[in-house]
Write an enzyme that holds these catalytic residues in place. Structure first.
Site, PDB file in Angstrom:
ATOM      1  N   TYR A   1       0.842  -1.206   0.000  1.00  0.00           N
ATOM      2  CA  TYR A   1       0.000   0.000   0.000  1.00  0.00           C
ATOM      3  C   TYR A   1       0.873   1.250   0.000  1.00  0.00           C
ATOM      4  O   TYR A   1       0.626   2.200  -0.757  1.00  0.00           O
ATOM      5  CB  TYR A   1      -0.913  -0.036   1.214  1.00  0.00           C
ATOM      6  CG  TYR A   1      -1.847   1.137   1.364  1.00  0.00           C
ATOM      7  CD1 TYR A   1      -2.955   1.266   0.544  1.00  0.00           C
ATOM      8  CD2 TYR A   1      -1.634   2.096   2.358  1.00  0.00           C
ATOM      9  CE1 TYR A   1      -3.835   2.331   0.694  1.00  0.00           C
ATOM     10  CE2 TYR A   1      -2.504   3.162   2.517  1.00  0.00           C
ATOM     11  CZ  TYR A   1      -3.605   3.278   1.686  1.00  0.00           C
ATOM     12  OH  TYR A   1      -4.476   4.329   1.837  1.00  0.00           O
TER      13      TYR A   1
ATOM     14  N   LYS B   1       0.979   4.217  -2.843  1.00  0.00           N
ATOM     15  CA  LYS B   1       0.684   5.614  -2.535  1.00  0.00           C
ATOM     16  C   LYS B   1       1.905   6.508  -2.776  1.00  0.00           C
ATOM     17  O   LYS B   1       1.759   7.669  -3.183  1.00  0.00           O
ATOM     18  CB  LYS B   1       0.186   5.732  -1.095  1.00  0.00           C
ATOM     19  CG  LYS B   1      -1.187   5.113  -0.867  1.00  0.00           C
ATOM     20  CD  LYS B   1      -2.262   5.728  -1.756  1.00  0.00           C
ATOM     21  CE  LYS B   1      -3.655   5.239  -1.368  1.00  0.00           C
ATOM     22  NZ  LYS B   1      -4.720   5.828  -2.210  1.00  0.00           N
TER      23      LYS B   1
END
Length: 270
Positions: free
Chosen positions: A167, A171
């Site tokens: 993740y 990002k």
């Protein structure tokens, strides 16, 4: 599929502290719930014609019925063909002036058990889908000499967190994509920015708390304390606080703001 509805008159009140000329149109991905729905609601109330996009027709329809958006499109953002079809259908009613890439998802796992499938899913939904949406709307914005592209990243795009390496990678990619494209089109009238919320009062964080409780046996209050310990503000971020930042970046007042990765994180990223 795009379905339209006229919002209630009570929802048409403008937010006067931001200038959004009548006739502007926005597309908000992941707009059926959470941060995306609040963003859609605030843009709608500011006088923008908002189409929300997501996978679940019922939640999207409910948002339109409540006056939080003007139309909805059903598509999975990780399906490039479906995403393009939805965007083109939305554009048929008028050009998209504001794109808010909000759709995203987080999965957790320790580094020693990080699987390629999980990594690919995180990249697909958090980074590739944002790129695809930008790719679809940017040429039209450049041709018209105006536009706003805002991607909801995360503080995970600015720092690292344990157990969410994939993740974080996605990002960070969003932030890098934002900064590079913003410099490339800086003289065009199109601005490209990212908003990076910290832990926010959403289903995603509620799920994280449930995971902590299940794995550690801690109480929900103790799990929440773990999440907020790193935040000087001492509480979760409210979705409305993220939406206010988006509303400003989408406004005429932010014409000189581009390439920004703006933390909404209660002092965590300082």
């Amino acid at each position: 599929m795009v379905v339209s509805s006229s919002p209630d008159q009570s929802q048409e009140a403008r937010l006067e502290h931001h200038r959004h000329p009548a006739g502007k149109r926005a597309l908000v991905t992941g707009g059926g719930r959470g941060i995306g729905r609040v963003i859609a609601r605030d843009l709608t109330r500011a006088g923008v014609h908002v189409t929300i996009l997501g996978r679940t027709a019922q939640s999207l329809s409910d948002a339109v019925a409540a006056g939080d958006a003007c139309a909805f499109a059903v598509a999975d953002v990780t399906d490039a063909t479906a995403l393009e079809a939805a965007v083109r259908t939305a554009e048929a009613a008028g050009p998209i002036d504001i794109l808010v890439n909000n759709a995203g998802h987080a999965e957790t796992g320790p580094a020693k058990r990080l699987e390629r499938g999980l990594f690919d899913r995180m990249i697909a939904v958090n980074l590739t889908a944002a790129f695809e949406a930008i790719r679809l709307v940017l040429p039209g914005m450049l041709a018209r000499g105006r536009g706003r592209i805002i991607t909801i990243a995360s503080t995970a795009g600015l720092t690292g967190y344990p157990y969410v390496a994939a993740y974080c990678a996605a990002k960070h990619g969003v932030v890098g994509l934002t900064r590079a494209l913003a410099k490339e089109v800086a003289t065009s009238g199109v601005t490209i920015n990212a908003v990076c919320p910290g832990f926010t009062e959403t289903d995603l964080v509620a799920g994280s708390i449930e995971t902590i409780v299940a794995k550690t046996g801690r109480t929900p209050d103790a799990a929440l304390a773990d999440l907020t310990r790193s935040m000087p503000i001492g509480r979760l971020i409210r979705p409305e606080e993220v939406a206010h930042a988006v509303l400003w970046l989408a406004s005429d007042e932010a014409a000189a703001v581009t390439g920004l990765a703006l933390p909404i994180a209660g002092g965590e990223i300082a």
